[in-house]
Design a protein around this motif. Structure first.
Motif, PDB file in Angstrom:
ATOM      1  N   GLN A 104       0.897  -1.166  -0.089  1.00 43.63           N
ATOM      2  CA  GLN A 104       0.082  -0.002   0.018  1.00 43.63           C
ATOM      3  C   GLN A 104       1.044   1.098   0.130  1.00 43.63           C
ATOM      4  O   GLN A 104       0.639   2.056   0.983  1.00 43.63           O
ATOM      5  CB  GLN A 104      -0.780   0.129   1.275  1.00 43.63           C
ATOM      6  N   PRO A 105       1.629   1.426  -1.028  1.00 43.82           N
ATOM      7  CA  PRO A 105       2.741   2.755  -1.087  1.00 43.82           C
ATOM      8  C   PRO A 105       2.031   3.952  -1.125  1.00 43.82           C
ATOM      9  O   PRO A 105       1.016   4.030  -1.939  1.00 43.82           O
ATOM     10  CB  PRO A 105       3.478   2.224  -2.439  1.00 43.82           C
ATOM     11  N   GLY A 106       2.359   4.990  -0.447  1.00 46.46           N
ATOM     12  CA  GLY A 106       1.721   5.978  -0.221  1.00 46.46           C
ATOM     13  C   GLY A 106       0.603   6.230   0.798  1.00 46.46           C
ATOM     14  O   GLY A 106      -0.047   7.432   0.848  1.00 46.46           O
ATOM     15  N   GLN A 107      -0.157   5.222   1.165  1.00 41.67           N
ATOM     16  CA  GLN A 107      -1.296   5.115   2.129  1.00 41.67           C
ATOM     17  C   GLN A 107      -0.691   5.440   3.402  1.00 41.67           C
ATOM     18  O   GLN A 107      -0.030   4.960   3.949  1.00 41.67           O
ATOM     19  CB  GLN A 107      -1.888   3.998   1.927  1.00 41.67           C
ATOM     20  N   HIS A 108      -1.483   6.495   4.234  1.00 40.98           N
ATOM     21  CA  HIS A 108      -0.997   6.867   5.703  1.00 40.98           C
ATOM     22  C   HIS A 108      -1.635   5.718   6.385  1.00 40.98           C
ATOM     23  O   HIS A 108      -2.764   5.032   6.008  1.00 40.98           O
ATOM     24  CB  HIS A 108      -1.842   8.021   6.087  1.00 40.98           C
ATOM     25  N   PRO A 109      -0.952   4.976   7.334  1.00 39.66           N
ATOM     26  CA  PRO A 109      -1.127   3.892   8.050  1.00 39.66           C
ATOM     27  C   PRO A 109      -2.447   3.964   8.963  1.00 39.66           C
ATOM     28  O   PRO A 109      -2.923   2.987   9.622  1.00 39.66           O
ATOM     29  CB  PRO A 109      -0.183   3.450   8.714  1.00 39.66           C
ATOM     30  N   LEU A 147     -19.749  13.873   3.329  1.00 40.88           N
ATOM     31  CA  LEU A 147     -18.500  13.127   3.028  1.00 40.88           C
ATOM     32  C   LEU A 147     -18.202  12.567   1.944  1.00 40.88           C
ATOM     33  O   LEU A 147     -19.236  12.053   1.097  1.00 40.88           O
ATOM     34  CB  LEU A 147     -18.485  11.483   4.149  1.00 40.88           C
ATOM     35  N   ARG A 148     -17.067  12.835   1.172  1.00 40.16           N
ATOM     36  CA  ARG A 148     -16.862  12.762  -0.277  1.00 40.16           C
ATOM     37  C   ARG A 148     -16.597  11.476  -0.677  1.00 40.16           C
ATOM     38  O   ARG A 148     -16.260  11.000  -1.754  1.00 40.16           O
ATOM     39  CB  ARG A 148     -16.061  13.708  -0.764  1.00 40.16           C
ATOM     40  N   SER A 149     -15.744  10.571   0.395  1.00 46.75           N
ATOM     41  CA  SER A 149     -15.282   9.455  -0.106  1.00 46.75           C
ATOM     42  C   SER A 149     -15.120   8.258   1.104  1.00 46.75           C
ATOM     43  O   SER A 149     -15.548   8.703   2.522  1.00 46.75           O
ATOM     44  CB  SER A 149     -13.680   9.675  -0.506  1.00 46.75           C
ATOM     45  N   PRO A 150     -14.897   7.169   1.068  1.00 48.85           N
ATOM     46  CA  PRO A 150     -14.580   6.001   2.157  1.00 48.85           C
ATOM     47  C   PRO A 150     -13.698   6.369   2.923  1.00 48.85           C
ATOM     48  O   PRO A 150     -13.897   6.294   4.286  1.00 48.85           O
ATOM     49  CB  PRO A 150     -14.428   5.008   1.263  1.00 48.85           C
ATOM     50  N   ASP A 151     -12.614   7.109   2.404  1.00 51.25           N
ATOM     51  CA  ASP A 151     -11.558   7.860   3.590  1.00 51.25           C
ATOM     52  C   ASP A 151     -12.254   8.670   4.323  1.00 51.25           C
ATOM     53  O   ASP A 151     -11.818   8.569   5.415  1.00 51.25           O
ATOM     54  CB  ASP A 151     -10.189   8.127   2.638  1.00 51.25           C
ATOM     55  N   GLU A 152     -12.912   9.552   4.066  1.00 52.53           N
ATOM     56  CA  GLU A 152     -13.431  10.455   5.040  1.00 52.53           C
ATOM     57  C   GLU A 152     -14.192   9.934   6.082  1.00 52.53           C
ATOM     58  O   GLU A 152     -14.309  10.264   7.174  1.00 52.53           O
ATOM     59  CB  GLU A 152     -14.159  11.436   4.022  1.00 52.53           C
ATOM     60  N   GLY A 158     -13.665  21.398   9.207  1.00 55.71           N
ATOM     61  CA  GLY A 158     -13.486  20.143   8.445  1.00 55.71           C
ATOM     62  C   GLY A 158     -12.854  19.103   9.277  1.00 55.71           C
ATOM     63  O   GLY A 158     -12.507  19.143  10.410  1.00 55.71           O
ATOM     64  N   LEU A 159     -12.571  17.964   8.299  1.00 60.04           N
ATOM     65  CA  LEU A 159     -12.101  16.668   8.835  1.00 60.04           C
ATOM     66  C   LEU A 159     -10.520  17.023   8.837  1.00 60.04           C
ATOM     67  O   LEU A 159     -10.145  17.686   8.191  1.00 60.04           O
ATOM     68  CB  LEU A 159     -12.579  15.568   8.265  1.00 60.04           C
ATOM     69  N   PRO A 160      -9.932  16.188  10.099  1.00 56.74           N
ATOM     70  CA  PRO A 160      -8.256  16.284   9.922  1.00 56.74           C
ATOM     71  C   PRO A 160      -7.761  15.395   8.728  1.00 56.74           C
ATOM     72  O   PRO A 160      -8.662  14.869   7.923  1.00 56.74           O
ATOM     73  CB  PRO A 160      -8.092  15.525  11.181  1.00 56.74           C
ATOM     74  N   PRO A 161      -6.500  15.693   8.214  1.00 58.20           N
ATOM     75  CA  PRO A 161      -6.234  15.082   6.877  1.00 58.20           C
ATOM     76  C   PRO A 161      -6.069  13.270   6.853  1.00 58.20           C
ATOM     77  O   PRO A 161      -6.133  12.675   5.885  1.00 58.20           O
ATOM     78  CB  PRO A 161      -4.577  15.564   6.807  1.00 58.20           C
ATOM     79  N   THR A 162      -6.134  12.743   8.340  1.00 58.01           N
ATOM     80  CA  THR A 162      -6.132  11.372   8.075  1.00 58.01           C
ATOM     81  C   THR A 162      -7.013  11.000   9.380  1.00 58.01           C
ATOM     82  O   THR A 162      -7.150  11.715  10.207  1.00 58.01           O
ATOM     83  CB  THR A 162      -4.709  10.608   8.345  1.00 58.01           C
ATOM     84  N   PRO A 163      -7.250   9.731   9.586  1.00 53.75           N
ATOM     85  CA  PRO A 163      -7.771   9.300  10.890  1.00 53.75           C
ATOM     86  C   PRO A 163      -6.935   9.248  11.808  1.00 53.75           C
ATOM     87  O   PRO A 163      -5.834   9.546  11.788  1.00 53.75           O
ATOM     88  CB  PRO A 163      -8.003   7.633  10.417  1.00 53.75           C
ATOM     89  N   ILE A 164      -7.402   9.363  13.136  1.00 57.63           N
ATOM     90  CA  ILE A 164      -6.711   9.577  14.274  1.00 57.63           C
ATOM     91  C   ILE A 164      -6.537   8.064  15.261  1.00 57.63           C
ATOM     92  O   ILE A 164      -6.085   8.165  16.205  1.00 57.63           O
ATOM     93  CB  ILE A 164      -7.306  10.646  15.089  1.00 57.63           C
ATOM     94  N   ALA A 165      -7.242   7.113  14.692  1.00 52.39           N
ATOM     95  CA  ALA A 165      -7.206   5.938  15.436  1.00 52.39           C
ATOM     96  C   ALA A 165      -7.758   4.568  14.479  1.00 52.39           C
ATOM     97  O   ALA A 165      -8.187   4.900  13.539  1.00 52.39           O
ATOM     98  CB  ALA A 165      -7.977   5.899  16.881  1.00 52.39           C
ATOM     99  N   MET A 166      -7.892   3.333  15.138  1.00 47.10           N
ATOM    100  CA  MET A 166      -8.399   2.460  14.455  1.00 47.10           C
ATOM    101  C   MET A 166      -9.956   2.200  14.809  1.00 47.10           C
ATOM    102  O   MET A 166     -10.107   1.976  16.053  1.00 47.10           O
ATOM    103  CB  MET A 166      -7.645   1.097  14.651  1.00 47.10           C
TER     104      MET A 166
END
Length: 357
Positions: free
Chosen positions: A163-168, A213-218, A289-297
Motif C-alpha cells: 500500500q505505498p503512499g497510504q497513511h497507516p 463525506l466525499r469518500s470512504p476515506d473521509e 472540516g475533517l483532519p487529514p487522516t484518521p486518528i485511530a483504528m
C-alpha cells in the motif's frame, strides 16, 4: 508292531509342538498388540505445562522423535513410533508447524495432528481506538511472531504491505486475528488491513443519503473520531450525528481527540487551553472540516455510526461526569453551557470527596 504304528506317537508330538508354537505366537502377538495399543493411546510422559513441538521443514519422524526426547518425552520406542506412523499413514506426511503437547496428549493424537496440520493457533487482538503507534508496540511484544516491521518507518511499512503512499492510521480493523508459528507481524497486519478495507467498503455501500463525506476515506476519518469520543456503543450514532450536522453547517468539529493526536509525543495526559489554540493539521478548533487522516483504528460499530448517523438537532455534547462515560447532547449553546456547568460541579464534588480527610 508295524512301522506305521510306531510313527503315530511321533506325529502326535509334532502336532502338539506346532500347536504350542501357534499358541505362543498368538500370545506373543496379543501381548505385542496390547503393548502397542497401550503405547499409542497412553499419555505422553514428561510433558511440561504449556510446552509444544515445532516441526521444521524437512523434519523426518526420527528428527521429530529426537525433539520429543530433548523435550523430556521418553514414551515409546523408535519401532513403536514407526509402526504407529505407518498405521496412521503419517510417515512422510508430517506437516510443518507448532503442535501442542498438552497433558494427556497421546502418541496417536500427536501423529494425527502432525499428519493433518492441526497446528497451535494463537491470537492477536487489535483494540478499538488504538493508533498505529499502539498497534506497532503491541506487535513488537509478541516474540513468537517473526518481527519483520521493526526497522521500518510507517511509509516503508505500508510499502511492505503493498500500500505505498497510504497513511497507516486507521487502516487496520480492530479484531482478533489467529496466527501460527512462522507467521510475521506483517502477516497479521495484512489480514487486518484487508479486513478494514472490506468493512469500510460495506459501511460506505450502506451509507445514508446526503452525508457531507466525499469518500470512504473521509468516512474512515470520521469513524476514528467517533471511536475516540465515546466508549458507549449505543452513543456512537448520536456522536456521529453531531459531527455530521456540524460539517453540514460549516461549524468546526472542535473535538479534543484530534488535538491530542496532533500533539503527538507532546501530549502527557492533560490537554490545556493553550493546546486548543495551537494550530496543527489535526486541531479541529483552529481548522474547519475533517483532519487529514484518521486518528485511530475504528471498529465496525464506529464505521456504521459514521455512515449511518442518528438523526436529531444536537450540535453539542459533554460528558455527564457521573463515571458512566455517557454524554449530554444539546441543540443550543445555552443548553450546552448549562450541561458543562453541571459537569464541572459534579467533577469538583467528586474531587472533594476523594480528597484525604
Amino acid at each position: 508292531m508295524s512301522r506305521r504304528a510306531r510313527r503315530v506317537p511321533a506325529g502326535g508330538a509334532l502336532r502338539r509342538f506346532l500347536l504350542l508354537v501357534v499358541v505362543v505366537a498368538l500370545l506373543a502377538g496379543a501381548w505385542a498388540w496390547q503393548r502397542q495399543r497401550g503405547f499409542a493411546d497412553g499419555p505422553l510422559g514428561g510433558i511440561e505445562a504449556g510446552s509444544s513441538l515445532v516441526v521444521a521443514r524437512g523434519d523426518s519422524l526420527d528428527a521429530v522423535l529426537r525433539k520429543l526426547r530433548d523435550a523430556g518425552v521418553h514414551t515409546g520406542e523408535r519401532l513403536q513410533w514407526q509402526l504407529l506412523a505407518r498405521e496412521l499413514d503419517a510417515a512422510g506426511r508430517l506437516q510443518v508447524g507448532e503442535y501442542a503437547l498438552d497433558a494427556g496428549t497421546t502418541p496417536r493424537a500427536l501423529l494425527l495432528a502432525m499428519r493433518d496440520g492441526k497446528v497451535v493457533r494463537r491470537n492477536f487482538t487489535i483494540v478499538e481506538g488504538w493508533n498505529i503507534r499502539d498497534l506497532r508496540r503491541a506487535l513488537a511484544k509478541v516474540p513468537e511472531l517473526r518481527q519483520e516491521a521493526a526497522g521500518l518507518d510507517d511509509a516503508a511499512l505500508m510499502r511492505a504491505l503493498g500500500q505505498p503512499g497510504q497513511h497507516p492510521e486507521g487502516r487496520f480493523l480492530p479484531e482478533t486475528y489467529a496466527w501460527v508459528r512462522g507467521d510475521s507481524d506483517l502477516d497479521v497486519l495484512r489480514r487486518a488491513h484487508a479486513a478494514m478495507a472490506k468493512a469500510l467498503a460495506a459501511a460506505w455501500e450502506a451509507r445514508a443519503k446526503d452525508l457531507p463525506l466525499r469518500s470512504p476515506d473521509e468516512a474512515l476519518t470520521l469513524a476514528s473520531i467517533v471511536e475516540k469520543e465515546t466508549g458507549i456503543a449505543e452513543e456512537r450514532p448520536a456522536i456521529a450525528g453531531v459531527f455530521v450536522r456540524r460539517l453540514h453547517t460549516g461549524m468546526r468539529l472542535q473535538t479534543d481527540p484530534t488535538v491530542i493526536y496532533g500533539m503527538g509525543a507532546a501530549y502527557t495526559g492533560n490537554i490545556r487551553r493553550s493546546d486548543l489554540t495551537t494550530d496543527t493539521p489535526y486541531n479541529t478548533y483552529t481548522r474547519a472540516g475533517l483532519p487529514p487522516t484518521p486518528i485511530a483504528m475504528p471498529g465496525e460499530a464506529a464505521l456504521r455510526a459514521a455512515t449511518q448517523p442518528a438523526p436529531g438537532d444536537a450540535l453539542y455534547f459533554v460528558a455527564v461526569g457521573d463515571g458512566s462515560g455517557r454524554h449530554v447532547f444539546s441543540a443550543s449553546l445555552d443548553a450546552h453551557n448549562a450541561a458543562v456547568r453541571a459537569y464541572v460541579q459534579r467533577y469538583r464534588a467528586q474531587q472533594r470527596e476523594a480528597a484525604p480527610k
